[in-house]
Design a protein around this motif. Structure first.
Motif, PDB file in Angstrom:
ATOM      1  N   ARG A   1       0.808  -1.229   0.000  1.00 44.22           N
ATOM      2  CA  ARG A   1       0.000   0.000   0.000  1.00 44.22           C
ATOM      3  C   ARG A   1       0.836   1.271   0.000  1.00 44.22           C
ATOM      4  NH1 ARG A   1      -2.244  -3.897  -1.216  1.00 44.22           N
ATOM      5  NH2 ARG A   1      -3.840  -4.986  -0.025  1.00 44.22           N
ATOM      6  N   LEU A   2       2.126   1.163   0.283  1.00 44.08           N
ATOM      7  CA  LEU A   2       2.978   2.350   0.141  1.00 44.08           C
ATOM      8  C   LEU A   2       3.083   2.697  -1.337  1.00 44.08           C
ATOM      9  CD1 LEU A   2       5.898   1.580   2.640  1.00 44.08           C
ATOM     10  CD2 LEU A   2       4.379   3.561   2.742  1.00 44.08           C
ATOM     11  N   PRO A   3       2.821   3.938  -1.716  1.00 41.73           N
ATOM     12  CA  PRO A   3       2.879   4.287  -3.137  1.00 41.73           C
ATOM     13  C   PRO A   3       4.290   4.138  -3.697  1.00 41.73           C
ATOM     14  CG  PRO A   3       2.649   6.261  -1.785  1.00 41.73           C
ATOM     15  CD  PRO A   3       2.467   5.089  -0.870  1.00 41.73           C
ATOM     16  N   THR A   4       4.394   3.552  -4.871  1.00 44.28           N
ATOM     17  CA  THR A   4       5.692   3.352  -5.515  1.00 44.28           C
ATOM     18  C   THR A   4       5.834   4.183  -6.789  1.00 44.28           C
ATOM     19  OG1 THR A   4       4.819   1.421  -6.689  1.00 44.28           O
ATOM     20  CG2 THR A   4       5.935   1.022  -4.584  1.00 44.28           C
ATOM     21  N   ALA A   5       4.817   4.947  -7.111  1.00 38.57           N
ATOM     22  CA  ALA A   5       4.850   5.831  -8.278  1.00 38.57           C
ATOM     23  C   ALA A   5       3.993   7.048  -7.964  1.00 38.57           C
ATOM     24  CB  ALA A   5       4.324   5.109  -9.521  1.00 38.57           C
ATOM     25  N   ALA A   6       4.256   8.127  -8.674  1.00 37.80           N
ATOM     26  CA  ALA A   6       3.476   9.350  -8.465  1.00 37.80           C
ATOM     27  C   ALA A   6       1.997   9.080  -8.751  1.00 37.80           C
ATOM     28  CB  ALA A   6       4.004  10.460  -9.369  1.00 37.80           C
ATOM     29  N   ILE A   7       1.131   9.713  -7.965  1.00 40.47           N
ATOM     30  CA  ILE A   7      -0.314   9.561  -8.135  1.00 40.47           C
ATOM     31  C   ILE A   7      -0.927  10.935  -8.388  1.00 40.47           C
ATOM     32  CG2 ILE A   7      -2.488   8.874  -7.047  1.00 40.47           C
ATOM     33  CD1 ILE A   7      -0.918   6.910  -5.349  1.00 40.47           C
ATOM     34  N   THR A   8      -1.630  11.052  -9.492  1.00 38.92           N
ATOM     35  CA  THR A   8      -2.361  12.267  -9.813  1.00 38.92           C
ATOM     36  C   THR A   8      -3.834  11.917  -9.946  1.00 38.92           C
ATOM     37  OG1 THR A   8      -0.467  13.166 -11.021  1.00 38.92           O
ATOM     38  CG2 THR A   8      -2.606  14.174 -11.451  1.00 38.92           C
TER      39      THR A   8
ATOM     40  N   HIS B   1      -5.977  11.183  -7.294  1.00 40.05           N
ATOM     41  CA  HIS B   1      -6.380  10.154  -6.334  1.00 40.05           C
ATOM     42  C   HIS B   1      -7.890  10.269  -6.076  1.00 40.05           C
ATOM     43  CE1 HIS B   1      -6.751   8.105  -2.425  1.00 40.05           C
ATOM     44  NE2 HIS B   1      -5.627   7.466  -2.738  1.00 40.05           N
ATOM     45  N   ALA B   2      -8.518   9.151  -5.764  1.00 36.81           N
ATOM     46  CA  ALA B   2      -9.973   9.116  -5.576  1.00 36.81           C
ATOM     47  C   ALA B   2     -10.447  10.108  -4.522  1.00 36.81           C
ATOM     48  CB  ALA B   2     -10.416   7.700  -5.204  1.00 36.81           C
ATOM     49  N   LEU B   3      -9.632  10.376  -3.501  1.00 34.62           N
ATOM     50  CA  LEU B   3     -10.042  11.273  -2.426  1.00 34.62           C
ATOM     51  C   LEU B   3      -9.536  12.703  -2.609  1.00 34.62           C
ATOM     52  CD1 LEU B   3      -9.577   9.027   0.752  1.00 34.62           C
ATOM     53  CD2 LEU B   3     -11.648   9.446  -0.562  1.00 34.62           C
ATOM     54  N   SER B   4      -8.740  12.933  -3.636  1.00 36.69           N
ATOM     55  CA  SER B   4      -8.205  14.271  -3.860  1.00 36.69           C
ATOM     56  C   SER B   4      -9.263  15.177  -4.487  1.00 36.69           C
ATOM     57  CB  SER B   4      -6.977  14.214  -4.777  1.00 36.69           C
ATOM     58  OG  SER B   4      -5.846  13.748  -4.083  1.00 36.69           O
ATOM     59  N   THR B   5      -9.412  16.367  -3.918  1.00 40.51           N
ATOM     60  CA  THR B   5     -10.336  17.365  -4.449  1.00 40.51           C
ATOM     61  C   THR B   5      -9.663  18.729  -4.427  1.00 40.51           C
ATOM     62  OG1 THR B   5     -11.299  17.893  -2.287  1.00 40.51           O
ATOM     63  CG2 THR B   5     -12.320  16.080  -3.534  1.00 40.51           C
ATOM     64  N   THR B   6     -10.280  19.671  -5.098  1.00 44.43           N
ATOM     65  CA  THR B   6      -9.765  21.041  -5.052  1.00 44.43           C
ATOM     66  C   THR B   6      -9.820  21.576  -3.623  1.00 44.43           C
ATOM     67  OG1 THR B   6     -10.537  21.412  -7.307  1.00 44.43           O
ATOM     68  CG2 THR B   6     -10.029  23.360  -5.994  1.00 44.43           C
ATOM     69  N   ALA B   7     -10.880  21.205  -2.897  1.00 44.02           N
ATOM     70  CA  ALA B   7     -11.060  21.698  -1.531  1.00 44.02           C
ATOM     71  C   ALA B   7      -9.935  21.239  -0.608  1.00 44.02           C
ATOM     72  CB  ALA B   7     -12.405  21.238  -0.983  1.00 44.02           C
TER      73      ALA B   7
ATOM     74  N   TYR C   1      -4.232  13.902  -1.340  1.00 43.19           N
ATOM     75  CA  TYR C   1      -3.878  12.491  -1.468  1.00 43.19           C
ATOM     76  C   TYR C   1      -3.051  12.178  -2.721  1.00 43.19           C
ATOM     77  CZ  TYR C   1      -7.454  12.160   2.131  1.00 43.19           C
ATOM     78  OH  TYR C   1      -8.191  12.320   3.277  1.00 43.19           O
ATOM     79  N   ASP C   2      -2.823  13.170  -3.555  1.00 43.16           N
ATOM     80  CA  ASP C   2      -1.920  12.953  -4.687  1.00 43.16           C
ATOM     81  C   ASP C   2      -0.493  12.793  -4.164  1.00 43.16           C
ATOM     82  OD1 ASP C   2      -4.107  13.216  -6.274  1.00 43.16           O
ATOM     83  OD2 ASP C   2      -3.393  14.963  -7.402  1.00 43.16           O
ATOM     84  N   VAL C   3       0.309  12.043  -4.899  1.00 45.03           N
ATOM     85  CA  VAL C   3       1.662  11.712  -4.442  1.00 45.03           C
ATOM     86  C   VAL C   3       2.679  12.177  -5.472  1.00 45.03           C
ATOM     87  CG1 VAL C   3       3.224   9.813  -3.830  1.00 45.03           C
ATOM     88  CG2 VAL C   3       0.815   9.719  -3.158  1.00 45.03           C
ATOM     89  N   SER C   4       3.695  12.873  -5.012  1.00 46.67           N
ATOM     90  CA  SER C   4       4.751  13.333  -5.914  1.00 46.67           C
ATOM     91  C   SER C   4       5.743  12.202  -6.157  1.00 46.67           C
ATOM     92  CB  SER C   4       5.481  14.531  -5.302  1.00 46.67           C
ATOM     93  OG  SER C   4       6.219  14.131  -4.156  1.00 46.67           O
TER      94      SER C   4
END
Length: 323
Positions: A238-245, A247-253, A258-261
């Motif tokens: 479950r540890l992210p191994t690649a950048a995430i753009t 994400h299901a829970l990421s919002t503008t607010a 939850y996005d990952v660099s």
């Protein structure tokens, strides 16, 4: 046809009751979620009702004074602060079945759907918690609290490939545990989360499995060991191994929290104390099975609404590989 024995409802059918289908399907989801989610038992999940935002109060460090004979002791103010968490996203797993459906008559289909929904929701829940932990490890100390809350720590290994060296990687974790102990963190309550690759690397460290160093701490042949510096080690995908753009829970607010660099995705290990995270839940894991007369199909849903934020940055320590 005189109208005798012409059905006017579904009571003549030998179908399994929808209520039973919900119970069987929902039970499979709950069971699989509990089995697949390791973080559910680690974090304290607060119920969020009547609002979309909760606050966690922070109390600053008390200043001590000394008593001088004949002099009235001066009072010292204790500062207060807070951190917040907003829940604004419902995560759902949905499956559809046609009116002539194998779902209604095949218990195995319900169980398999339940298992898959539970597995995916459990994976997302765990990933979200670990992402919040990684963010906390990079966060600065909350201000104005007289040093009661420290900054998180993100340690980067010295050279490329150090994460594959059993001795160097062990040393990095040892440094992290000692660092948290120096902050008066109760490391008996901490957990070290590592990727399966890093778990295998640590398994090749004699100090963890050799009986001359550790009594019943590990078994190389069975690919298992228990602790590093007394802190349990859990291997996880479950540890992210690649950048995430996106994400299901990421919002503008929540500023795509939850996005990952790419840098955050280099986290090879994460040491967390339960106090590191603030977790809230508006909709607990809920399952439903229903038939839409308009669409003439079955809907099989599992959904939940939750969120996470870092609470104590100093209760999170990340070890990252170098580029």
């Amino acid at each position: 046809m005189s109208g005798i024995n012409i059905p006017v409802d579904s009571t003549h059918l030998s179908d399994q009751a929808v209520a039973d289908m919900i119970e069987q399907y929902g039970g499979a989801v709950d069971s699989q979620f509990a089995k697949k989610s390791m973080m559910r038992g680690f974090v304290d999940v607060k119920s969020v009702k009547g609002t979309d935002t909760i606050l966690n109060r922070r109390v600053g460090k008390t200043s001590l004074t000394t008593l001088t004979a004949g002099v009235r002791p001066a009072a010292t103010a204790t500062a207060f602060g807070s951190t917040s968490l907003t829940i604004d996203t419902v995560v759902m797993a949905r499956d559809n079945r046609s009116m002539l459906n194998e779902f209604q008559i095949d218990f195995n289909a319900r169980m398999e759907l339940g298992k898959d929904h539970g597995k995916e929701l459990g994976k997302l829940f765990d990933e979200s918690m670990l992402i919040a932990g990684i963010k906390g490890a990079a966060a600065s100390a909350p201000s104005g609290l007289n040093g009661a809350f420290g900054a998180g720590t993100t340690a980067t290994l010295a050279t490329a490939g150090d994460e594959l060296d059993p001795t160097k990687f062990y040393t990095a974790l040892e440094t992290g545990v000692v660092s948290m102990q120096l902050k008066d963190m109760d490391t008996d309550e901490c957990v070290i989360f590592v990727t399966p690759t890093q778990y295998a690397v640590l398994l090749n460290n004699d100090k963890l499995v050799n009986q001359d160093y550790s009594t019943e701490n590990g078994d190389f042949a069975n690919g298992k060991f228990k602790t590093v510096m007394g802190v349990p080690v859990v291997q996880t995908n479950r540890l992210p191994t690649a950048a995430i753009t996106g994400h299901a829970l990421s919002t503008t607010a929540n500023s795509n929290f939850y996005d990952v660099s790419a840098a955050e995705a280099r986290t090879e290990a994460l040491i967390l104390h339960p106090s590191a995270l603030m977790v809230g839940e508006t909709i607990p894991l809920t399952s439903d099975v229903y038939f839409s007369k308009i669409e003439r199909q079955w809907f099989i849903d599992s959904l939940m609404a939750y969120g996470a934020n870092f609470n104590r940055p100093d209760a999170a320590y990340a070890v990252q590989s170098i580029l």
